[in-house]
Each structure stands twice: as structure tokens, then as C-alpha cells.
Design a protein around this motif. Structure first.
Motif, mmCIF file in Angstrom:
data_model
loop_
_atom_site.group_PDB
_atom_site.id
_atom_site.type_symbol
_atom_site.label_atom_id
_atom_site.label_comp_id
_atom_site.label_asym_id
_atom_site.label_seq_id
_atom_site.Cartn_x
_atom_site.Cartn_y
_atom_site.Cartn_z
ATOM 1 N N PRO A 112 -27.469 -4.503 -14.462
ATOM 2 C CA PRO A 112 -27.732 -3.066 -14.292
ATOM 3 C C PRO A 112 -28.375 -2.426 -15.522
ATOM 4 N N ASP A 113 -28.258 -3.071 -16.685
ATOM 5 C CA ASP A 113 -28.855 -2.541 -17.911
ATOM 6 C C ASP A 113 -30.255 -3.097 -18.176
ATOM 7 N N GLU A 114 -30.782 -3.912 -17.259
ATOM 8 C CA GLU A 114 -32.117 -4.480 -17.439
ATOM 9 C C GLU A 114 -33.137 -3.665 -16.653
ATOM 10 N N ALA A 115 -34.267 -3.372 -17.300
ATOM 11 C CA ALA A 115 -35.349 -2.658 -16.621
ATOM 12 C C ALA A 115 -35.986 -3.602 -15.620
ATOM 13 N N GLY A 116 -35.824 -3.283 -14.349
ATOM 14 C CA GLY A 116 -36.386 -4.150 -13.341
ATOM 15 C C GLY A 116 -35.985 -3.730 -11.952
ATOM 16 N N ALA A 117 -36.483 -4.480 -10.980
ATOM 17 C CA ALA A 117 -36.203 -4.204 -9.578
ATOM 18 C C ALA A 117 -36.202 -5.519 -8.813
ATOM 19 N N VAL A 118 -35.395 -5.559 -7.770
ATOM 20 C CA VAL A 118 -35.351 -6.707 -6.872
ATOM 21 C C VAL A 118 -36.227 -6.396 -5.669
ATOM 22 N N VAL A 119 -37.118 -7.318 -5.335
ATOM 23 C CA VAL A 119 -38.019 -7.148 -4.196
ATOM 24 C C VAL A 119 -37.770 -8.289 -3.225
ATOM 25 N N ALA A 120 -37.395 -7.948 -2.008
ATOM 26 C CA ALA A 120 -37.166 -8.953 -0.968
ATOM 27 C C ALA A 120 -38.493 -9.606 -0.593
ATOM 28 N N ILE A 121 -38.465 -10.929 -0.366
ATOM 29 C CA ILE A 121 -39.713 -11.657 -0.126
ATOM 30 C C ILE A 121 -40.054 -11.811 1.348
ATOM 31 N N ASP A 122 -39.361 -11.119 2.220
ATOM 32 C CA ASP A 122 -39.761 -11.161 3.624
ATOM 33 C C ASP A 122 -41.023 -10.318 3.777
ATOM 34 N N GLY A 123 -42.033 -10.881 4.368
ATOM 35 C CA GLY A 123 -43.308 -10.185 4.522
ATOM 36 C C GLY A 123 -44.423 -10.972 3.876
ATOM 37 N N GLY A 124 -45.616 -10.462 4.017
ATOM 38 C CA GLY A 124 -46.795 -11.126 3.471
ATOM 39 C C GLY A 124 -47.040 -10.768 2.018
ATOM 40 N N PRO A 125 -47.922 -11.504 1.362
ATOM 41 C CA PRO A 125 -48.188 -11.282 -0.061
ATOM 42 C C PRO A 125 -48.599 -9.854 -0.405
ATOM 43 N N GLN A 126 -49.493 -9.265 0.394
ATOM 44 C CA GLN A 126 -49.953 -7.904 0.119
ATOM 45 C C GLN A 126 -48.778 -6.927 0.195
ATOM 46 N N GLN A 127 -47.926 -7.116 1.198
ATOM 47 C CA GLN A 127 -46.759 -6.260 1.368
ATOM 48 C C GLN A 127 -45.809 -6.395 0.177
ATOM 49 N N LEU A 128 -45.602 -7.610 -0.302
ATOM 50 C CA LEU A 128 -44.724 -7.825 -1.453
ATOM 51 C C LEU A 128 -45.316 -7.199 -2.707
ATOM 52 N N ALA A 129 -46.622 -7.331 -2.893
ATOM 53 C CA ALA A 129 -47.272 -6.719 -4.053
ATOM 54 C C ALA A 129 -47.135 -5.199 -4.007
ATOM 55 N N GLU A 130 -47.238 -4.626 -2.817
ATOM 56 C CA GLU A 130 -47.064 -3.158 -2.702
ATOM 57 C C GLU A 130 -45.631 -2.747 -3.019
ATOM 58 N N ARG A 131 -44.656 -3.567 -2.566
ATOM 59 C CA ARG A 131 -43.245 -3.280 -2.908
ATOM 60 C C ARG A 131 -43.049 -3.353 -4.417
ATOM 61 N N ALA A 132 -43.629 -4.365 -5.039
ATOM 62 C CA ALA A 132 -43.505 -4.512 -6.490
ATOM 63 C C ALA A 132 -44.138 -3.332 -7.209
ATOM 64 N N TYR A 133 -45.308 -2.938 -6.761
ATOM 65 C CA TYR A 133 -46.003 -1.793 -7.366
ATOM 66 C C TYR A 133 -45.167 -0.529 -7.232
ATOM 67 N N ALA A 134 -44.590 -0.316 -6.054
ATOM 68 C CA ALA A 134 -43.774 0.877 -5.817
ATOM 69 C C ALA A 134 -42.515 0.891 -6.688
ATOM 70 N N ALA A 135 -42.046 -0.285 -7.090
ATOM 71 C CA ALA A 135 -40.830 -0.374 -7.898
ATOM 72 C C ALA A 135 -41.066 -0.116 -9.380
ATOM 73 N N LEU A 136 -42.319 -0.140 -9.811
ATOM 74 C CA LEU A 136 -42.615 0.051 -11.230
ATOM 75 C C LEU A 136 -42.275 1.463 -11.679
ATOM 76 N N PRO A 137 -41.792 1.591 -12.917
ATOM 77 C CA PRO A 137 -41.521 2.947 -13.432
ATOM 78 C C PRO A 137 -42.827 3.706 -13.629
ATOM 79 N N ARG A 138 -42.758 4.976 -13.434
ATOM 80 C CA ARG A 138 -43.950 5.823 -13.622
ATOM 81 C C ARG A 138 -43.845 6.610 -14.892
#
Length: 168
Positions: A142-168
Motif C-alpha cells: 500500500p505504500d508503493e506508488a503503483g497500480a494493479v491492472v487485470a490482464i483480461d482483455g486485449g493489449p490495447q485495452q490493457l495499455a489504456e488501463r495502465a495509462y488511466a492508472a498513472l498519476p497525473r
């Protein structure tokens, strides 16, 4: 000109989780350099894994040092690197080079990932080592900067999930 706000990201997870594909797509989306952690392994590590033997901490040390150097070189420019980063101490080692480093953990079931590994061609990591990777995996704390992204879905969908999880 470098974007001082461009993130430094490690796409992490066990072999076969999609780190290389998602990492490349995420870097493209961010407009930053991408590095494949497998390219930082010394030949002895690749030979050991190809022979069906898991790496130990001694094997991983020069590999983690090389990835740390790459991260250090990207300071102020941003970048994405794929790296299993299975243990907290490995992530701490990488984070020492860049305290704002953000980890995207690609997470999925062992069954799904095993099926992907079995279908994957021409990679040195044999499916038989997957269990050792799951055994070594220490999820993000919980003290680590990061996010868990589920890998169900296609590569583009996973990349969008990863992008959405990034801090702004």
C-alpha cells in the motif's frame, strides 16, 4: 525537449503477463522511450532460464543494476521499462534511482498466463518456470506508488488501463 512531467514507469508481472506488449504501447501513448528488461540480462541468465532453472538474487543483481542505470538516464525525460520486479526489494532497488517511479503490475491467473506462455514462440523463458515466478511474486504494498491492472482483455485495452492508472 524533455518533458519534466513525463513519468518513469515499470510495467511488472510474471513472465507471460504482457509486460513487453503493454509496456511498448504505454510508452508510445506517453511519447517516451521504452526498454525491454529481457535485453538487460547477461547471456548467462538467459542460458540458465532457457535450461529451466530460475534465477536467484545473485543472478538478478547485474540485471537490476543495468535497469537502474537505464532509469537513471531517463530522469527528466520519462520512460517505460518492462521488468518482472517480482520482489519488493527489487522494486526498492529500482525506486532508489527514481523515487517517483510508478509500477504497473499486470495481474492474472496462473492458468491464463500458463496458456499464454505455452502459445508463445521463440522466448527463452520456459512455461515450467512460471510457478517459481508466482512463488516469488510479492504484490505491491500500500505504500508503493503503483497500480494493479487485470490482464483480461486485449493489449490495447490493457495499455489504456495502465495509462488511466498513472498519476497525473
Amino acid at each position: 525537449m524533455a518533458d519534466p512531467h513525463a513519468p518513469l514507469v515499470v510495467v511488472m508481472g510474471v513472465s507471460g503477463s504482457g509486460k513487453s506488449t503493454v509496456g511498448g504501447l504505454l510508452a508510445e501513448r506517453l511519447g517516451v522511450p521504452y526498454a525491454e528488461a529481457d535485453d538487460f540480462h547477461p547471456p548467462a541468465n538467459i542460458a540458465k532460464m532457457a535450461a529451466g532453472h530460475p534465477l536467484d538474487d545473485t543472478d538478478r543483481a547485474p540485471w537490476l543494476d543495468a535497469i537502474t542505470d537505464w532509469i537513471t538516464d531517463r530522469h527528466g525525460e520519462g520512460g517505460v521499462v518492462s521488468c518482472s520486479a517480482l520482489r519488493r526489494r527489487y522494486r526498492d532497488r529500482l525506486r532508489a534511482a527514481a523515487p517517483a517511479l510508478f509500477f504497473v503490475h499486470l495481474d492474472g491467473s496462473e492458468e491464463l498466463i500458463a496458456a499464454r506462455l505455452t502459445a508463445r514462440m521463440s522466448h527463452f523463458m520456459p512455461p515450467g518456470l512460471l510457478r517459481s515466478q508466482f512463488d516469488a511474486l510479492e504484490p505491491l504494498g500500500p505504500d508503493e506508488a503503483g497500480a494493479v491492472v487485470a490482464i483480461d482483455g486485449g493489449p490495447q485495452q490493457l495499455a489504456e488501463r495502465a495509462y488511466a492508472a498513472l498519476p497525473r
